[in-house]
Design an enzyme around this catalytic site. Structure first.
Site, PDB file in Angstrom:
ATOM      1  N   ARG A   1      -3.592  -3.347  -8.680  1.00 42.76           N
ATOM      2  CA  ARG A   1      -2.622  -4.077  -7.854  1.00 42.76           C
ATOM      3  C   ARG A   1      -2.903  -3.824  -6.375  1.00 42.76           C
ATOM      4  NH1 ARG A   1       2.486  -6.454  -7.948  1.00 42.76           N
ATOM      5  NH2 ARG A   1       4.011  -5.604  -6.496  1.00 42.76           N
TER       6      ARG A   1
ATOM      7  N   HIS B   1      -2.320   1.051 -11.539  1.00 43.76           N
ATOM      8  CA  HIS B   1      -1.683   0.463 -10.356  1.00 43.76           C
ATOM      9  C   HIS B   1      -2.685   0.218  -9.233  1.00 43.76           C
ATOM     10  CE1 HIS B   1       2.336  -0.713  -9.141  1.00 43.76           C
ATOM     11  NE2 HIS B   1       2.065  -0.321  -7.919  1.00 43.76           N
TER      12      HIS B   1
ATOM     13  N   TYR C   1      -1.205  -2.133   2.452  1.00 46.07           N
ATOM     14  CA  TYR C   1      -2.516  -2.647   2.060  1.00 46.07           C
ATOM     15  C   TYR C   1      -3.408  -2.873   3.263  1.00 46.07           C
ATOM     16  CZ  TYR C   1      -0.143  -3.211  -2.363  1.00 46.07           C
ATOM     17  OH  TYR C   1       0.554  -2.955  -3.501  1.00 46.07           O
TER      18      TYR C   1
ATOM     19  N   ARG D   1       1.570  -5.579 -12.304  1.00 47.76           N
ATOM     20  CA  ARG D   1       1.714  -4.207 -12.783  1.00 47.76           C
ATOM     21  C   ARG D   1       1.319  -4.201 -14.260  1.00 47.76           C
ATOM     22  NH1 ARG D   1       6.137  -5.674  -9.706  1.00 47.76           N
ATOM     23  NH2 ARG D   1       6.492  -4.398  -7.832  1.00 47.76           N
TER      24      ARG D   1
ATOM     25  N   LYS E   1       9.357  -5.821 -11.939  1.00 47.42           N
ATOM     26  CA  LYS E   1      10.060  -4.617 -11.516  1.00 47.42           C
ATOM     27  C   LYS E   1      11.517  -4.954 -11.216  1.00 47.42           C
ATOM     28  CE  LYS E   1       9.601  -0.769  -8.268  1.00 47.42           C
ATOM     29  NZ  LYS E   1       8.800  -0.240  -7.133  1.00 47.42           N
TER      30      LYS E   1
ATOM     31  N   HIS F   1       6.598  -8.574  -3.388  1.00 49.59           N
ATOM     32  CA  HIS F   1       7.273  -7.566  -2.566  1.00 49.59           C
ATOM     33  C   HIS F   1       8.525  -8.153  -1.922  1.00 49.59           C
ATOM     34  CE1 HIS F   1       3.313  -5.131  -1.929  1.00 49.59           C
ATOM     35  NE2 HIS F   1       3.911  -4.835  -3.056  1.00 49.59           N
TER      36      HIS F   1
END
Length: 201
Positions: A157, A154, A186, A73, A96, A177
């Protein structure tokens, strides 16, 4: 949804000022967004990333590859210091939710970082050294100069996720994740099987 939020904010201000006691939106809820997650923010295409990397400065190239190959990010890329480079991996210390993770570098990323390090490589110093606003504005300007659509930081990413989509576990680990369901988005962007089957009808 934006109009509703603005109206609620207006009535809140009016109640604070003592103009009214009404709260007409207290029992309302926003309409459910019916747009699929993978349709909201599209990843950059391979040719767009390559066009951007073709003739850019060392610092810009390092930032782009941290996000496009490292899957970082913007805030993670900007927080990295030279001391966070650990061989062929990056130590993301403030991801995050304050979570840290180790990110394996692509074959291209270390070369870009080494080139930039020769110019600015103080161990305790941030690799990029900019605010999120400044970095996003810089990327926007670079895309405008390359005559390519700017989809936000973003989307780099998302680009990394689409490159790794064939193995969801690898993509999830690379991107940090918690849930593999997040990673499945994705696969949706690059899944052409339905489109190809319909084309043969």
């Amino acid at each position: 949804m934006t109009t509703r939020a603005a109206a609620r904010a207006l009535y809140k201000a009016l109640r604070w000022a003592g103009v009214t006691a009404l709260d007409p939106f207290s029992d309302t809820t926003a309409a459910k967004d019916r747009t699929a997650a993978w349709d909201k923010r599209q990843p950059y295409l391979e040719e767009e990333v390559q066009a951007l990397l073709a003739s850019r400065g060392l610092r810009d190239r390092a930032l782009i590859l941290l996000c496009a190959h490292g899957g970082l990010r913007i805030m993670e890329a900007l927080a990295l210091t030279w001391g966070d480079i650990q061989g062929n991996a990056l130590a993301v210390r403030r991801g995050k939710g304050g979570k840290g993770r180790r990110v394996t570098c692509s074959g291209t990323l270390p070369t870009a970082l080494e080139a930039w390090c020769e110019v600015d490589g103080t161990p305790s110093r941030q690799i990029i050294g900019a605010s999120q606003t400044a970095a996003r504005e810089r990327l926007r300007a670079l895309y405008k100069r390359a005559n390519a659509p700017y989809r936000g930081g973003h989307a780099f990413r998302h680009y990394a996720g689409t490159r790794l989509h064939t193995t969801l576990e690898n993509a999830a680990r690379h991107l940090g994740h918690v849930s593999i369901e997040t990673t499945r988005i994705y696969a949706k962007w690059v899944d052409r099987s339905l489109k190809d089957k319909l084309a043969r009808w």
